[in-house]
Design a protein around this motif. Structure first.
Motif, short mmCIF file in Angstrom:
data_model
loop_
_atom_site.label_atom_id
_atom_site.label_comp_id
_atom_site.label_asym_id
_atom_site.label_seq_id
_atom_site.Cartn_x
_atom_site.Cartn_y
_atom_site.Cartn_z
N ASP A 139 0.81 -1.22 0.00
CA ASP A 139 0.00 0.00 0.00
C ASP A 139 0.84 1.27 0.00
OD1 ASP A 139 0.88 -0.06 2.65
OD2 ASP A 139 -1.13 0.04 3.52
N ARG A 140 2.16 1.14 0.13
CA ARG A 140 3.06 2.29 0.03
C ARG A 140 3.67 2.42 -1.37
NH1 ARG A 140 6.66 2.09 5.58
NH2 ARG A 140 4.95 1.52 6.95
N ALA A 141 3.29 1.55 -2.28
CA ALA A 141 3.92 1.51 -3.61
C ALA A 141 3.77 2.82 -4.38
CB ALA A 141 3.39 0.35 -4.42
N ALA A 142 2.60 3.45 -4.31
CA ALA A 142 2.40 4.69 -5.07
C ALA A 142 3.30 5.80 -4.54
CB ALA A 142 0.94 5.12 -5.00
N ASP A 143 3.38 5.94 -3.21
CA ASP A 143 4.26 6.95 -2.62
C ASP A 143 5.71 6.64 -2.94
OD1 ASP A 143 2.11 8.35 -1.52
OD2 ASP A 143 2.25 7.30 0.40
N LEU A 144 6.06 5.36 -2.88
CA LEU A 144 7.42 4.95 -3.19
C LEU A 144 7.77 5.25 -4.65
CD1 LEU A 144 10.04 3.50 -2.35
CD2 LEU A 144 8.92 1.35 -3.01
N ALA A 145 6.87 4.92 -5.56
CA ALA A 145 7.13 5.17 -6.99
C ALA A 145 7.29 6.67 -7.26
CB ALA A 145 6.01 4.59 -7.84
N ALA A 146 6.46 7.49 -6.64
CA ALA A 146 6.59 8.95 -6.83
C ALA A 146 7.93 9.44 -6.31
CB ALA A 146 5.44 9.67 -6.12
N LEU A 147 8.38 8.89 -5.20
CA LEU A 147 9.66 9.29 -4.63
C LEU A 147 10.82 8.83 -5.52
CD1 LEU A 147 10.97 10.70 -2.28
CD2 LEU A 147 10.79 8.58 -0.96
N VAL A 148 10.72 7.64 -6.07
CA VAL A 148 11.76 7.15 -6.99
C VAL A 148 11.84 8.04 -8.22
CG1 VAL A 148 12.37 5.25 -8.55
CG2 VAL A 148 11.76 4.77 -6.18
N VAL A 149 10.70 8.42 -8.78
CA VAL A 149 10.69 9.31 -9.95
C VAL A 149 11.35 10.65 -9.60
CG1 VAL A 149 9.18 10.64 -11.49
CG2 VAL A 149 8.72 8.22 -11.06
#
Length: 101
Positions: A52-62
């Protein structure tokens, strides 16, 4: 994950963020990784997070790719978790440790 272009392969090992923005970014990493297991891997680190943290993680990686093009990021989804592996060229592993601790 391998670098996809000569410009990425030749990218300087430096973050383009200013001091205040860098501090904010580290705070964002701490929030996303809070309570997660982080293990060392050759050239970097791997964290296992709830999916459930994947979206926040992906935004941070970008966002991180904008300022630190020399870092490589890999996200793998397993069951209800996501594994993030971050690696750096030799000599820059300390920067990965700063992000992932």
């Amino acid at each position: 994950m391998q670098r996809t272009s000569e410009s990425e392969a030749a990218a300087p090992i430096a973050c383009s963020l200013g001091a205040a923005d860098y501090s904010d970014r580290i705070t964002q990493w701490r929030t996303v990784l809070d309570g997660c297991d982080v293990d060392e891997v050759p050239g970097g680190a791997r964290a296992t997070l709830p999916a459930d943290r994947a979206a926040d993680l992906a935004a941070l990686v970008v966002a991180e790719r904008e300022c630190c093009v020399f870092l490589d990021f890999t996200m793998v989804f397993r069951d209800r978790a996501v594994e993030l592996t971050v690696t750096a060229p030799p000599g820059a592993e300390v920067l990965v440790s700063e992000l992932m601790r």
